[in-house]
Design a protein around this motif. Structure first.
Motif, PDB file in Angstrom:
ATOM      1  N   ALA A 157       2.597  -2.243  -8.236  1.00  0.00           N
ATOM      2  CA  ALA A 157       2.238  -3.567  -7.707  1.00  0.00           C
ATOM      3  C   ALA A 157       3.495  -4.411  -7.464  1.00  0.00           C
ATOM      4  CB  ALA A 157       1.293  -4.279  -8.672  1.00  0.00           C
ATOM      5  N   PHE A 158       4.446  -4.327  -8.385  1.00  0.00           N
ATOM      6  CA  PHE A 158       5.679  -5.107  -8.243  1.00  0.00           C
ATOM      7  C   PHE A 158       6.459  -4.677  -7.001  1.00  0.00           C
ATOM      8  CE2 PHE A 158      10.252  -5.541  -9.044  1.00  0.00           C
ATOM      9  CZ  PHE A 158      10.346  -6.903  -9.276  1.00  0.00           C
ATOM     10  N   HIS A 159       6.674  -3.380  -6.847  1.00  0.00           N
ATOM     11  CA  HIS A 159       7.459  -2.892  -5.713  1.00  0.00           C
ATOM     12  C   HIS A 159       6.722  -3.092  -4.389  1.00  0.00           C
ATOM     13  CE1 HIS A 159      10.573  -1.446  -8.254  1.00  0.00           C
ATOM     14  NE2 HIS A 159       9.846  -0.498  -8.815  1.00  0.00           N
ATOM     15  N   CYS A 160       5.413  -2.910  -4.390  1.00  0.00           N
ATOM     16  CA  CYS A 160       4.657  -3.141  -3.162  1.00  0.00           C
ATOM     17  C   CYS A 160       4.733  -4.610  -2.748  1.00  0.00           C
ATOM     18  CB  CYS A 160       3.201  -2.718  -3.342  1.00  0.00           C
ATOM     19  SG  CYS A 160       2.959  -0.921  -3.325  1.00  0.00           S
ATOM     20  N   GLY A 161       4.733  -5.487  -3.731  1.00  0.00           N
ATOM     21  CA  GLY A 161       4.873  -6.903  -3.424  1.00  0.00           C
ATOM     22  C   GLY A 161       6.204  -7.205  -2.754  1.00  0.00           C
ATOM     23  N   ARG A 162       7.266  -6.603  -3.242  1.00  0.00           N
ATOM     24  CA  ARG A 162       8.580  -6.832  -2.644  1.00  0.00           C
ATOM     25  C   ARG A 162       8.684  -6.214  -1.253  1.00  0.00           C
ATOM     26  NH1 ARG A 162      13.518  -5.472  -6.368  1.00  0.00           N
ATOM     27  NH2 ARG A 162      14.533  -6.496  -4.584  1.00  0.00           N
ATOM     28  N   LEU A 163       7.982  -5.108  -1.039  1.00  0.00           N
ATOM     29  CA  LEU A 163       8.020  -4.449   0.265  1.00  0.00           C
ATOM     30  C   LEU A 163       7.036  -5.055   1.259  1.00  0.00           C
ATOM     31  CD1 LEU A 163       8.210  -0.711  -0.878  1.00  0.00           C
ATOM     32  CD2 LEU A 163      10.067  -2.043   0.139  1.00  0.00           C
ATOM     33  N   GLY A 164       6.132  -5.876   0.754  1.00  0.00           N
ATOM     34  CA  GLY A 164       5.143  -6.485   1.630  1.00  0.00           C
ATOM     35  C   GLY A 164       4.081  -5.520   2.102  1.00  0.00           C
ATOM     36  N   VAL A 165       3.713  -4.558   1.257  1.00  0.00           N
ATOM     37  CA  VAL A 165       2.675  -3.596   1.621  1.00  0.00           C
ATOM     38  C   VAL A 165       1.506  -3.719   0.652  1.00  0.00           C
ATOM     39  CG1 VAL A 165       4.279  -1.978   2.677  1.00  0.00           C
ATOM     40  CG2 VAL A 165       3.758  -1.771   0.238  1.00  0.00           C
ATOM     41  N   LYS A 166       0.351  -3.264   1.102  1.00  0.00           N
ATOM     42  CA  LYS A 166      -0.852  -3.338   0.290  1.00  0.00           C
ATOM     43  C   LYS A 166      -0.775  -2.371  -0.877  1.00  0.00           C
ATOM     44  CE  LYS A 166      -5.903  -3.112   0.717  1.00  0.00           C
ATOM     45  NZ  LYS A 166      -7.038  -2.844   1.655  1.00  0.00           N
ATOM     46  N   LEU A 167      -1.286  -2.793  -2.014  1.00  0.00           N
ATOM     47  CA  LEU A 167      -1.263  -1.948  -3.210  1.00  0.00           C
ATOM     48  C   LEU A 167      -2.164  -0.733  -3.017  1.00  0.00           C
ATOM     49  CD1 LEU A 167      -0.375  -1.597  -6.206  1.00  0.00           C
ATOM     50  CD2 LEU A 167      -2.446  -2.851  -6.836  1.00  0.00           C
ATOM     51  N   PRO A 168      -1.618   0.493  -3.201  1.00  0.00           N
ATOM     52  CA  PRO A 168      -2.445   1.699  -3.092  1.00  0.00           C
ATOM     53  C   PRO A 168      -3.170   1.966  -4.403  1.00  0.00           C
ATOM     54  CG  PRO A 168      -0.212   2.312  -3.608  1.00  0.00           C
ATOM     55  CD  PRO A 168      -0.216   0.806  -3.482  1.00  0.00           C
TER      56      PRO A 168
ATOM     57  N   ALA B 205      17.316   2.902   2.235  1.00  0.00           N
ATOM     58  CA  ALA B 205      17.647   1.478   2.209  1.00  0.00           C
ATOM     59  C   ALA B 205      16.578   0.698   1.449  1.00  0.00           C
ATOM     60  CB  ALA B 205      17.793   0.947   3.631  1.00  0.00           C
ATOM     61  N   HIS B 206      15.307   1.066   1.647  1.00  0.00           N
ATOM     62  CA  HIS B 206      14.223   0.414   0.892  1.00  0.00           C
ATOM     63  C   HIS B 206      14.366   0.692  -0.601  1.00  0.00           C
ATOM     64  CE1 HIS B 206      12.071  -1.037   4.323  1.00  0.00           C
ATOM     65  NE2 HIS B 206      11.762   0.159   4.797  1.00  0.00           N
ATOM     66  N   VAL B 207      14.653   1.945  -0.951  1.00  0.00           N
ATOM     67  CA  VAL B 207      14.792   2.300  -2.367  1.00  0.00           C
ATOM     68  C   VAL B 207      15.937   1.509  -2.998  1.00  0.00           C
ATOM     69  CG1 VAL B 207      15.316   4.157  -3.990  1.00  0.00           C
ATOM     70  CG2 VAL B 207      13.814   4.602  -2.037  1.00  0.00           C
ATOM     71  N   LYS B 208      17.065   1.461  -2.329  1.00  0.00           N
ATOM     72  CA  LYS B 208      18.231   0.734  -2.868  1.00  0.00           C
ATOM     73  C   LYS B 208      17.928  -0.757  -3.021  1.00  0.00           C
ATOM     74  CE  LYS B 208      22.109   3.716  -1.565  1.00  0.00           C
ATOM     75  NZ  LYS B 208      21.322   4.948  -1.421  1.00  0.00           N
ATOM     76  N   ALA B 209      17.164  -1.309  -2.092  1.00  0.00           N
ATOM     77  CA  ALA B 209      16.809  -2.726  -2.191  1.00  0.00           C
ATOM     78  C   ALA B 209      15.944  -2.994  -3.418  1.00  0.00           C
ATOM     79  CB  ALA B 209      16.083  -3.173  -0.921  1.00  0.00           C
ATOM     80  N   LEU B 210      15.192  -1.992  -3.841  1.00  0.00           N
ATOM     81  CA  LEU B 210      14.291  -2.163  -4.979  1.00  0.00           C
ATOM     82  C   LEU B 210      14.968  -1.903  -6.315  1.00  0.00           C
ATOM     83  CD1 LEU B 210      11.083  -0.421  -3.563  1.00  0.00           C
ATOM     84  CD2 LEU B 210      11.471  -2.880  -3.827  1.00  0.00           C
ATOM     85  N   VAL B 211      15.791  -0.830  -6.394  1.00  0.00           N
ATOM     86  CA  VAL B 211      16.347  -0.435  -7.702  1.00  0.00           C
ATOM     87  C   VAL B 211      17.855  -0.224  -7.692  1.00  0.00           C
ATOM     88  CG1 VAL B 211      14.190   0.600  -8.518  1.00  0.00           C
ATOM     89  CG2 VAL B 211      15.833   2.007  -7.245  1.00  0.00           C
TER      90      VAL B 211
END
Length: 245
Positions: free
Chosen positions: A145-156, A217-223
């Motif tokens: 939920a945390f990472h999806c929020g940062r990515l702006g995607v719906k929670l799976p 790039a998405h992964v690096k932005a998150l962690v």
């Protein structure tokens, strides 16, 4: 017919030096080869074609000493018994016997967390593993939920699995099929940062169904730098899979 008395097929298993040897056909392979699958605790004998599978099987028989040496390098199965201290998302957690249903007791003050469970032997181990799985689901649901929020995607949807070949999997949403992410519960035994990297990795696949530059790039932005976490999994993954075996 092969020298083993029958035709061999892709996926057949043999036993050599006390190890399972799985035969595999890989059309891009240039030669017969052997490798150790540390996660599955088995040897993979690869051949370039079905016709050369008997050669791969014979090669495995000839390399029995090498196979025995590789098996000796694997970690022993980790006992799941009262008195054992495991790590749960990087924090020490003691296993204790109880006459009540299994549960996780969070750390309090200077006292570390503990899992209490009843039963003996396999019954105790299975009860502990059920608790670890529940905690894995809780933490991974939160981190997804945390990472999806940062990515702006719906929670799976988030579920837990015990796959040996991968730490996580992502199925992006399709018409009539919502997105879904699955995680290996054994990641609960890894440091939190490593487990969180896997969560970020799978969430990034909701945007990029590949391992290209935009995905990383998405992964690096998150962690941040993911390389230490990937290296940890390569080095310690077999130990996680030895837990409870």
């Amino acid at each position: 017919m092969s020298l083993f008395g029958r035709s061999l097929e892709d996926g057949d298993r043999l036993e050599v030096a006390g190890a399972v040897v799985r035969l595999k056909v890989h059309n891009r392979a240039r030669r017969v080869s052997l490798r150790l699958d540390r996660t599955r605790r088995e040897i993979i004998a690869t051949a370039p074609s079905l016709r050369r599978l008997p050669e791969a099987a014979a090669f495995a028989r000839d390399r029995a000493a090498w196979i025995a040496d590789r098996l000796a390098e694997l970690p022993d199965a980790e006992a799941v018994a009262p008195g054992v201290v495991i790590t749960l998302f990087g924090q020490p957690c003691r296993l204790e016997a109880s006459d009540k249903p299994a549960r996780l007791h969070p750390a309090t003050g200077e006292a570390p967390a503990c899992i209490t469970a009843r039963g003996e032997g396999a019954a105790f181990a299975n009860a502990v593993i059920r608790v670890v799985r529940r905690e894995a689901l809780r933490v991974f649901t939160e981190r997804t939920a945390f990472h999806c929020g940062r990515l702006g995607v719906k929670l799976p949807s988030v579920t837990i699995m015990d796959a040996r070949a991968r730490w996580g999997s992502c199925r992006p949403g399709l018409p009539g099929k919502p997105a879904a992410i699955r995680y290996s519960w054994r990641l609960a035994l890894a440091p939190f940062e490593v487990a969180d990297y896997v969560a970020a990795h799978e969430c990034a696949h909701l945007l990029e169904l590949n391992h290209g530059p935009r995905f990383w790039a998405h992964v690096k932005a998150l962690v941040g730098d993911e390389r230490p976490h990937r290296a940890w999994l390569r080095a310690e993954g077999a130990r996680l899979h030895a837990f409870g075996r």
